[in-house]
Enzyme design. Structure first.
Site, PDB file in Angstrom:
ATOM      1  N   ASN A 292      -7.662  -5.915  -9.274  1.00  0.00           N
ATOM      2  CA  ASN A 292      -7.894  -7.135  -8.500  1.00  0.00           C
ATOM      3  C   ASN A 292      -8.219  -6.816  -7.045  1.00  0.00           C
ATOM      4  O   ASN A 292      -8.341  -7.721  -6.229  1.00  0.00           O
ATOM      5  CB  ASN A 292      -6.646  -8.026  -8.540  1.00  0.00           C
TER       6      ASN A 292
ATOM      7  N   TYR B 159     -10.317  -6.206  -4.121  1.00  0.00           N
ATOM      8  CA  TYR B 159     -11.702  -6.478  -3.728  1.00  0.00           C
ATOM      9  C   TYR B 159     -12.295  -5.323  -2.930  1.00  0.00           C
ATOM     10  O   TYR B 159     -13.470  -4.978  -3.098  1.00  0.00           O
ATOM     11  CB  TYR B 159     -11.754  -7.770  -2.915  1.00  0.00           C
ATOM     12  N   HIS B 160     -11.497  -4.706  -2.047  1.00  0.00           N
ATOM     13  CA  HIS B 160     -12.003  -3.595  -1.231  1.00  0.00           C
ATOM     14  C   HIS B 160     -12.459  -2.437  -2.116  1.00  0.00           C
ATOM     15  O   HIS B 160     -13.518  -1.837  -1.880  1.00  0.00           O
ATOM     16  CB  HIS B 160     -10.925  -3.112  -0.261  1.00  0.00           C
TER      17      HIS B 160
ATOM     18  N   ASP C 170      -6.453   5.017  -9.291  1.00  0.00           N
ATOM     19  CA  ASP C 170      -5.169   4.996  -8.601  1.00  0.00           C
ATOM     20  C   ASP C 170      -5.307   5.987  -7.462  1.00  0.00           C
ATOM     21  O   ASP C 170      -5.787   7.106  -7.662  1.00  0.00           O
ATOM     22  CB  ASP C 170      -4.015   5.380  -9.525  1.00  0.00           C
ATOM     23  N   SER C 171      -4.946   5.560  -6.299  1.00  0.00           N
ATOM     24  CA  SER C 171      -5.180   6.407  -5.137  1.00  0.00           C
ATOM     25  C   SER C 171      -4.083   6.224  -4.112  1.00  0.00           C
ATOM     26  O   SER C 171      -3.311   5.260  -4.157  1.00  0.00           O
ATOM     27  CB  SER C 171      -6.549   6.089  -4.523  1.00  0.00           C
TER      28      SER C 171
ATOM     29  N   PHE D 229      -9.218  -0.292   5.158  1.00  0.00           N
ATOM     30  CA  PHE D 229      -7.966  -0.880   4.683  1.00  0.00           C
ATOM     31  C   PHE D 229      -6.964   0.243   4.427  1.00  0.00           C
ATOM     32  O   PHE D 229      -7.282   1.429   4.553  1.00  0.00           O
ATOM     33  CB  PHE D 229      -8.199  -1.712   3.415  1.00  0.00           C
TER      34      PHE D 229
ATOM     35  N   LYS E 114     -17.278   6.260   5.155  1.00  0.00           N
ATOM     36  CA  LYS E 114     -16.303   6.330   4.065  1.00  0.00           C
ATOM     37  C   LYS E 114     -16.985   6.368   2.704  1.00  0.00           C
ATOM     38  O   LYS E 114     -16.569   7.120   1.817  1.00  0.00           O
ATOM     39  CB  LYS E 114     -15.345   5.143   4.149  1.00  0.00           C
TER      40      LYS E 114
ATOM     41  N   HIS F  89     -12.288  10.087  -0.674  1.00  0.00           N
ATOM     42  CA  HIS F  89     -11.695  10.614  -1.904  1.00  0.00           C
ATOM     43  C   HIS F  89     -12.242   9.877  -3.121  1.00  0.00           C
ATOM     44  O   HIS F  89     -12.471  10.475  -4.172  1.00  0.00           O
ATOM     45  CB  HIS F  89     -10.170  10.494  -1.845  1.00  0.00           C
ATOM     46  N   ARG F  90     -12.482   8.579  -2.971  1.00  0.00           N
ATOM     47  CA  ARG F  90     -13.030   7.787  -4.078  1.00  0.00           C
ATOM     48  C   ARG F  90     -14.465   8.218  -4.369  1.00  0.00           C
ATOM     49  O   ARG F  90     -14.879   8.305  -5.528  1.00  0.00           O
ATOM     50  CB  ARG F  90     -12.950   6.300  -3.731  1.00  0.00           C
TER      51      ARG F  90
END
EC number: 3.6.1.66
Length: 200
Positions: free
Chosen positions: A8, A10-11, A68-69, A147, A170, A175-176
């Site tokens: 859920n 949004y970012h 998951d981060s 965020f 970013k 990392h993502r």
């Protein structure tokens, strides 16, 4: 290839969509499960990403992607770790203030963001990829972009926090991004499984 976005947040959706869309991967975000139904009981980022992706894939009978981060700070490792989001129990700003307070008398401010991406199929097959972003914790909150821990994290080679550097930087270096790059490198294997095994 359409994949359900199992979150859920949004970012996270915006960040992941901007990276995956050029590769003909569409994230479907209008599939929701009450977060209370998903117990993130894993002891690693990878395990919790798998729990979330598997829950969505099973519920909607469609391929799902979850992440998951969090941040691991060397001086207090493995914290905040898998507890990054709820480190203080009072949200992002207080999480950041708590980190700064814990580190105020420590010289070692090295930290790394970690992201685990899980791609789950309804039949139980799952693929997992991990990415890292190395850096240090700033002395103060800086910047209003991003965020989470972005206002206190300075990437290696930079003097500004992610909160100052903004989304363009970013999207390219996070990392993502690294985890998704690892996923994209293996995309053909996943598509082959989708076409020739699961859809058989």
């Amino acid at each position: 290839m359409d994949i359900i976005f199992a979150s859920n947040n949004y970012h996270k959706f915006i960040e992941m969509e901007s990276i995956l869309k050029p590769h003909q991967i569409t994230l479907l975000k209008d599939f929701q499960i009450d977060e209370k139904e998903i117990i993130e009981s894993g002891l690693t980022f990878e395990a919790n990403a798998q729990i979330k992706a598997r829950a969505f894939a099973k519920r909607f009978n469609q391929v799902a992607i979850a992440d998951d981060s969090g941040i691991i700070i060397e001086a207090i490792s493995p914290l905040p770790g898998i507890y990054s989001k709820r480190y203080s129990g009072l949200g992002d700003t207080v999480n950041n203030i708590k980190v700064l307070d814990v580190l105020k008398n420590k010289e070692n401010r090295q930290a790394r963001f970690v992201c685990a991406i899980a791609i789950a199929f309804p039949d139980g097959k799952i693929f997992t990829y991990v990415g890292n972003m190395l850096g240090n914790i700033a002395l103060n909150l800086k910047g209003s972009m991003g965020f989470g821990y972005d206002p206190i994290f300075i990437p290696d080679g930079k003097q500004e926090t992610l909160g100052e550097l903004g989304s363009t930087y970013k999207d390219e270096h996070s990392h993502r991004r690294h985890a998704l790059n690892n996923f994209l490198e293996a995309k053909d294997e996943i598509i082959d499984y989708w076409r020739y095994t699961w859809k058989k």
